[in-house]
Motif scaffolding. Structure first.
Motif, PDB file in Angstrom:
ATOM      1  N   LEU A 139       0.851  -1.184   0.000  1.00  0.00           N
ATOM      2  CA  LEU A 139       0.000   0.000   0.000  1.00  0.00           C
ATOM      3  C   LEU A 139       0.888   1.237   0.000  1.00  0.00           C
ATOM      4  CD1 LEU A 139      -2.641   1.557   0.281  1.00  0.00           C
ATOM      5  CD2 LEU A 139      -2.617   1.026   2.738  1.00  0.00           C
ATOM      6  N   VAL A 140       0.921   1.960  -1.117  1.00  0.00           N
ATOM      7  CA  VAL A 140       1.829   3.094  -1.286  1.00  0.00           C
ATOM      8  C   VAL A 140       1.430   4.248  -0.373  1.00  0.00           C
ATOM      9  CG1 VAL A 140       2.670   4.839  -2.917  1.00  0.00           C
ATOM     10  CG2 VAL A 140       2.344   2.460  -3.673  1.00  0.00           C
ATOM     11  N   THR A 141       2.400   4.754   0.373  1.00  0.00           N
ATOM     12  CA  THR A 141       2.180   5.920   1.217  1.00  0.00           C
ATOM     13  C   THR A 141       2.900   7.162   0.689  1.00  0.00           C
ATOM     14  OG1 THR A 141       4.045   5.267   2.642  1.00  0.00           O
ATOM     15  CG2 THR A 141       1.846   4.530   3.292  1.00  0.00           C
ATOM     16  N   ARG A 142       3.845   6.946  -0.237  1.00  0.00           N
ATOM     17  CA  ARG A 142       4.589   8.083  -0.801  1.00  0.00           C
ATOM     18  C   ARG A 142       5.141   7.687  -2.168  1.00  0.00           C
ATOM     19  NH1 ARG A 142      10.209  10.526   1.631  1.00  0.00           N
ATOM     20  NH2 ARG A 142      10.280  12.494   0.481  1.00  0.00           N
ATOM     21  N   ASP A 143       4.857   8.508  -3.158  1.00  0.00           N
ATOM     22  CA  ASP A 143       5.318   8.268  -4.528  1.00  0.00           C
ATOM     23  C   ASP A 143       6.697   8.886  -4.704  1.00  0.00           C
ATOM     24  OD1 ASP A 143       5.676   7.953  -7.227  1.00  0.00           O
ATOM     25  OD2 ASP A 143       4.034   9.264  -7.834  1.00  0.00           O
ATOM     26  N   LEU A 144       7.676   8.067  -5.139  1.00  0.00           N
ATOM     27  CA  LEU A 144       9.036   8.551  -5.358  1.00  0.00           C
ATOM     28  C   LEU A 144       9.446   8.426  -6.827  1.00  0.00           C
ATOM     29  CD1 LEU A 144      10.799   7.051  -2.191  1.00  0.00           C
ATOM     30  CD2 LEU A 144       9.944   9.380  -2.513  1.00  0.00           C
ATOM     31  N   THR A 145       8.478   8.257  -7.712  1.00  0.00           N
ATOM     32  CA  THR A 145       8.812   8.128  -9.127  1.00  0.00           C
ATOM     33  C   THR A 145       9.187   9.468  -9.745  1.00  0.00           C
ATOM     34  OG1 THR A 145       6.517   8.478  -9.853  1.00  0.00           O
ATOM     35  CG2 THR A 145       7.211   6.200  -9.379  1.00  0.00           C
ATOM     36  N   GLY A 146       8.748  10.555  -9.130  1.00  0.00           N
ATOM     37  CA  GLY A 146       8.950  11.879  -9.710  1.00  0.00           C
ATOM     38  C   GLY A 146       7.985  12.181 -10.840  1.00  0.00           C
ATOM     39  N   LYS A 147       7.073  11.242 -11.124  1.00  0.00           N
ATOM     40  CA  LYS A 147       6.121  11.418 -12.221  1.00  0.00           C
ATOM     41  C   LYS A 147       4.677  11.293 -11.764  1.00  0.00           C
ATOM     42  CE  LYS A 147       9.415   9.632 -15.637  1.00  0.00           C
ATOM     43  NZ  LYS A 147       9.667   8.596 -16.673  1.00  0.00           N
ATOM     44  N   GLY A 148       4.485  11.044 -10.471  1.00  0.00           N
ATOM     45  CA  GLY A 148       3.137  10.952  -9.944  1.00  0.00           C
ATOM     46  C   GLY A 148       2.361   9.724 -10.363  1.00  0.00           C
ATOM     47  N   VAL A 149       3.061   8.666 -10.780  1.00  0.00           N
ATOM     48  CA  VAL A 149       2.351   7.478 -11.280  1.00  0.00           C
ATOM     49  C   VAL A 149       1.986   6.495 -10.168  1.00  0.00           C
ATOM     50  CG1 VAL A 149       3.390   7.671 -13.564  1.00  0.00           C
ATOM     51  CG2 VAL A 149       4.533   6.288 -11.807  1.00  0.00           C
ATOM     52  N   LEU A 150       2.483   6.723  -8.943  1.00  0.00           N
ATOM     53  CA  LEU A 150       2.144   5.864  -7.807  1.00  0.00           C
ATOM     54  C   LEU A 150       1.626   6.739  -6.658  1.00  0.00           C
ATOM     55  CD1 LEU A 150       5.235   3.441  -7.792  1.00  0.00           C
ATOM     56  CD2 LEU A 150       2.930   2.934  -8.643  1.00  0.00           C
ATOM     57  N   PRO A 151       0.492   7.384  -6.838  1.00  0.00           N
ATOM     58  CA  PRO A 151      -0.003   8.279  -5.796  1.00  0.00           C
ATOM     59  C   PRO A 151      -0.337   7.516  -4.516  1.00  0.00           C
ATOM     60  CG  PRO A 151      -1.694   7.894  -7.439  1.00  0.00           C
ATOM     61  CD  PRO A 151      -0.427   7.301  -7.983  1.00  0.00           C
ATOM     62  N   PRO A 152      -0.240   8.160  -3.355  1.00  0.00           N
ATOM     63  CA  PRO A 152      -0.597   7.503  -2.096  1.00  0.00           C
ATOM     64  C   PRO A 152      -1.979   6.870  -2.173  1.00  0.00           C
ATOM     65  CG  PRO A 152       0.436   9.602  -1.658  1.00  0.00           C
ATOM     66  CD  PRO A 152       0.235   9.542  -3.146  1.00  0.00           C
ATOM     67  N   GLY A 153      -2.075   5.660  -1.650  1.00  0.00           N
ATOM     68  CA  GLY A 153      -3.309   4.905  -1.734  1.00  0.00           C
ATOM     69  C   GLY A 153      -3.295   3.863  -2.833  1.00  0.00           C
ATOM     70  N   THR A 154      -2.288   3.917  -3.725  1.00  0.00           N
ATOM     71  CA  THR A 154      -2.123   2.898  -4.764  1.00  0.00           C
ATOM     72  C   THR A 154      -1.764   1.562  -4.113  1.00  0.00           C
ATOM     73  OG1 THR A 154      -1.384   4.521  -6.393  1.00  0.00           O
ATOM     74  CG2 THR A 154      -0.764   2.227  -6.783  1.00  0.00           C
ATOM     75  N   VAL A 155      -2.310   0.481  -4.636  1.00  0.00           N
ATOM     76  CA  VAL A 155      -1.988  -0.863  -4.155  1.00  0.00           C
ATOM     77  C   VAL A 155      -1.187  -1.584  -5.243  1.00  0.00           C
ATOM     78  CG1 VAL A 155      -2.906  -3.107  -3.458  1.00  0.00           C
ATOM     79  CG2 VAL A 155      -4.027  -1.000  -2.689  1.00  0.00           C
ATOM     80  N   ILE A 156      -0.008  -2.093  -4.878  1.00  0.00           N
ATOM     81  CA  ILE A 156       0.846  -2.849  -5.801  1.00  0.00           C
ATOM     82  C   ILE A 156       0.656  -4.326  -5.504  1.00  0.00           C
ATOM     83  CG2 ILE A 156       3.204  -3.286  -6.579  1.00  0.00           C
ATOM     84  CD1 ILE A 156       3.917  -0.458  -5.618  1.00  0.00           C
ATOM     85  N   SER A 157       0.289  -5.110  -6.538  1.00  0.00           N
ATOM     86  CA  SER A 157       0.025  -6.539  -6.332  1.00  0.00           C
ATOM     87  C   SER A 157       1.020  -7.452  -7.042  1.00  0.00           C
ATOM     88  CB  SER A 157      -1.395  -6.883  -6.782  1.00  0.00           C
ATOM     89  OG  SER A 157      -1.603  -6.518  -8.135  1.00  0.00           O
ATOM     90  N   ALA A 158       1.904  -6.902  -7.885  1.00  0.00           N
ATOM     91  CA  ALA A 158       2.937  -7.723  -8.535  1.00  0.00           C
ATOM     92  C   ALA A 158       4.077  -6.835  -8.993  1.00  0.00           C
ATOM     93  CB  ALA A 158       2.358  -8.487  -9.725  1.00  0.00           C
ATOM     94  N   ILE A 159       5.289  -7.407  -8.978  1.00  0.00           N
ATOM     95  CA  ILE A 159       6.491  -6.739  -9.469  1.00  0.00           C
ATOM     96  C   ILE A 159       7.080  -7.608 -10.565  1.00  0.00           C
ATOM     97  CG2 ILE A 159       8.756  -5.796  -8.863  1.00  0.00           C
ATOM     98  CD1 ILE A 159       7.837  -5.746  -5.940  1.00  0.00           C
ATOM     99  N   ASP A 160       7.086  -7.110 -11.794  1.00  0.00           N
ATOM    100  CA  ASP A 160       7.562  -7.891 -12.939  1.00  0.00           C
ATOM    101  C   ASP A 160       6.938  -9.287 -12.965  1.00  0.00           C
ATOM    102  OD1 ASP A 160       9.051  -5.913 -14.075  1.00  0.00           O
ATOM    103  OD2 ASP A 160      10.992  -6.638 -13.373  1.00  0.00           O
TER     104      ASP A 160
END
Length: 517
Positions: free
Chosen positions: A143-164
């Motif tokens: 559960l993303v609490t802070r976006d560090l992409t610099g592009k705003g593509v992972l805003p807080p509240g985003t849920v990540i369910s898989a990596i590659d």
């Protein structure tokens, strides 16, 4: 009299170098230190296992707190099997770390801070494979609490369910094998694997590429947006410098992040992100005194002591408690126990520490009357305290009340990071009915922990280090061991994706709701 700090805080320990030996063939140096692919022969690896087994069996006070001797022998055998052949530095580090996790002791691990600088650079700081976000674990999802992409593509509240393409539930399950915690407290293990911008080396960042070397600098994340839409996002991983630069901790903050916020007319918030104050010159006790003077002059209906993210350190709780009581407060603690009086000479060349007196307790260690888990112990007297009478199992001390007395309601915000001094403080205020615990279950364990003094065990063939806690307490309740668990809050408050997206502090919202009632 010797000073034995009660609890370990990894960030305060010196990084200790050990010589690299018996590697075949030596790997080339690169711009970030030794390569994780450098290899070690079986004989060198097995010799380091010998050192670990001899040392832990002789000195570790909690080796059999959660394991029987037969189970520990099996864990040592598994470690030997994992290193039964030529292995890389990365494989060796994982093997020793996974073994340490089987002890189920939050202070037993291949401590990042105590590795050599070459190992730190070679294993912990390589590549651009860090997920560009800060996150919490919720039901096997990030559960993303802070976006560090610099592009705003992972805003807080985003849920990540898989990596590659790798399901995050599988990632978490794999990493839980290596996360450190006391006993069966898996909440603490998950907390160790979150990224919240508080650590110099985030365990998730260290372990992820070691377990999943197929991950590259660009990664595809399967996400669910705060609005509920499914979306695949391709992101560039962070390098170590970028992760470090994004930390919330200010290295030069003379007050260690402590703040007293009185902006709310009803609630004062005492923010304490760390009690790791061993080497500070700052008068933190004076800060606490001044805070209560300020509260006395400008009263608030409630005082919130925010300990979220605070693993522990010094017993700062002992400076808080006197301002919350009207009468002397009696504290009962199990005696401190160690497994030895004097370290055997063959082990001494492998042991580093900040206080050489740990190698020989002398008369401060006296035989304990009972066996625990079939093992003999010595009672270790507290700093500058009188000798402990034979047969003593519990030490009692008294905290005298101190003015000014705070008389409003007290809330303590807790989470799974609280596992040492902060766990103990939460346990005490609950037992004395001095405060309401709000938030998430704590780390630590009601069965007690190991810590207080440490050896840094140097594995001279691989150049790795593992921590060895030396002092244990064994609490008993009505003649039985307490539950194998942390503390549950009186008021549960855990953020959901919508709360993160909205920037809602659910724990503080719960405090305000309790006041309204």
């Amino acid at each position: 009299m010797r000073l034995v700090p009660r609890l370990l805080v990894a960030s305060l320990l010196l990084a200790l170098s050990a010589p690299m030996a018996a590697q075949s063939p030596p790997a080339a140096q690169d711009e970030v230190g030794i390569a994780p692919q450098m290899t070690f022969e079986r004989s060198s690896l097995q010799a380091d296992v010998d050192i670990v087994e001899r040392t832990y069996t002789a000195l570790h006070p909690g080796l059999y707190r959660y394991n029987t001797p037969a189970q520990m022998r099996a864990h040592f055998a598994d470690l030997r099997k994992a290193l039964d052949g030529s292995r890389t530095l990365a494989q060796a580090y994982l093997a020793f770390s996974e073994f340490a996790a089987t002890v189920q002791c939050g202070h037993t691990w291949a401590n990042f801070s105590n590795q050599s600088k070459d190992v730190q650079r070679g294993l912990f700081e390589r590549g651009r494979v860090r997920v560009p976000a800060e996150f919490l674990w919720r039901d096997g999802r990030m559960l993303v609490t802070r976006d560090l992409t610099g592009k705003g593509v992972l805003p807080p509240g985003t849920v990540i369910s898989a990596i590659d393409g790798i399901d995050t539930k599988d990632v978490l399950a794999r990493l839980m094998r290596i996360a450190r915690a006391d006993g069966g407290n898996d909440a603490k293990r998950r907390d160790q694997l979150q990224v919240q911008g508080l650590e110099k080396w985030e365990p998730f960042d260290v372990y992820l590429p070691l377990y999943f070397p197929q991950l590259g600098e660009r990664m595809t994340l399967r996400t669910t947006t705060p609005a509920g839409a499914s979306k695949d996002v391709v992101v560039q991983g962070l390098d170590y410098a970028q992760r470090l630069a994004a930390r919330h901790v200010e290295a030069d903050d003379p007050h260690a992040g402590w703040r007293l916020d009185t902006s709310d007319p009803r609630i004062a918030v005492m923010k304490m992100p760390t009690w790791a104050l061993y080497d500070t010159k700052w008068d933190w006790k004076g800060w606490i005194e001044d805070a209560f003077v300020q509260l006395d002059k400008s009263p608030r209906a409630a005082l919130v002591v925010d300990l979220r993210g605070n693993e522990g350190g010094l017993d700062a709780g002992d400076a808080l408690l006197p301002h919350l009581v009207d009468a002397p407060m009696k504290l009962s603690e199990p005696v401190r126990l160690v497994r030895y009086r004097k370290v055997a000479k063959p082990l001494l060349p492998y042991l580093e520490t900040w206080d050489p007196s740990f190698k020989d307790w002398g008369d401060d260690a006296q035989p304990y009357a009972k066996e625990i888990d079939g093992q003999r112990y010595f009672t270790l007297r507290d700093d500058d305290a009188p000798p402990i009478a034979p047969g003593t199992e519990v030490i009692e001390r008294t905290l005298a009340p101190k003015a000014p007395r705070y008389r409003g309601r007290v809330f303590v915000l807790i989470d799974a990071s609280n596992s040492s001094a902060t766990f103990q403080f939460a346990e005490r205020v609950r037992a004395a009915k001095l405060a309401t615990l709000v938030g998430e279950p704590t780390g630590g364990n009601q069965r007690g922990i190991n810590g207080g003094a440490f050896f840094f065990l140097q594995l001279t063939n691989t150049g790795l280090e593992v921590d060895v806690p030396l002092i244990a307490r064994f609490p008993m309740r009505d003649g039985k061991a307490p539950p194998d668990a942390g503390l549950t809050p009186d008021i549960a408050a855990s953020p959901k994706p919508g709360d993160i997206a909205a920037g809602t502090d659910v724990a503080m919202a719960a405090v305000r709701a309790a006041l309204d009632k």
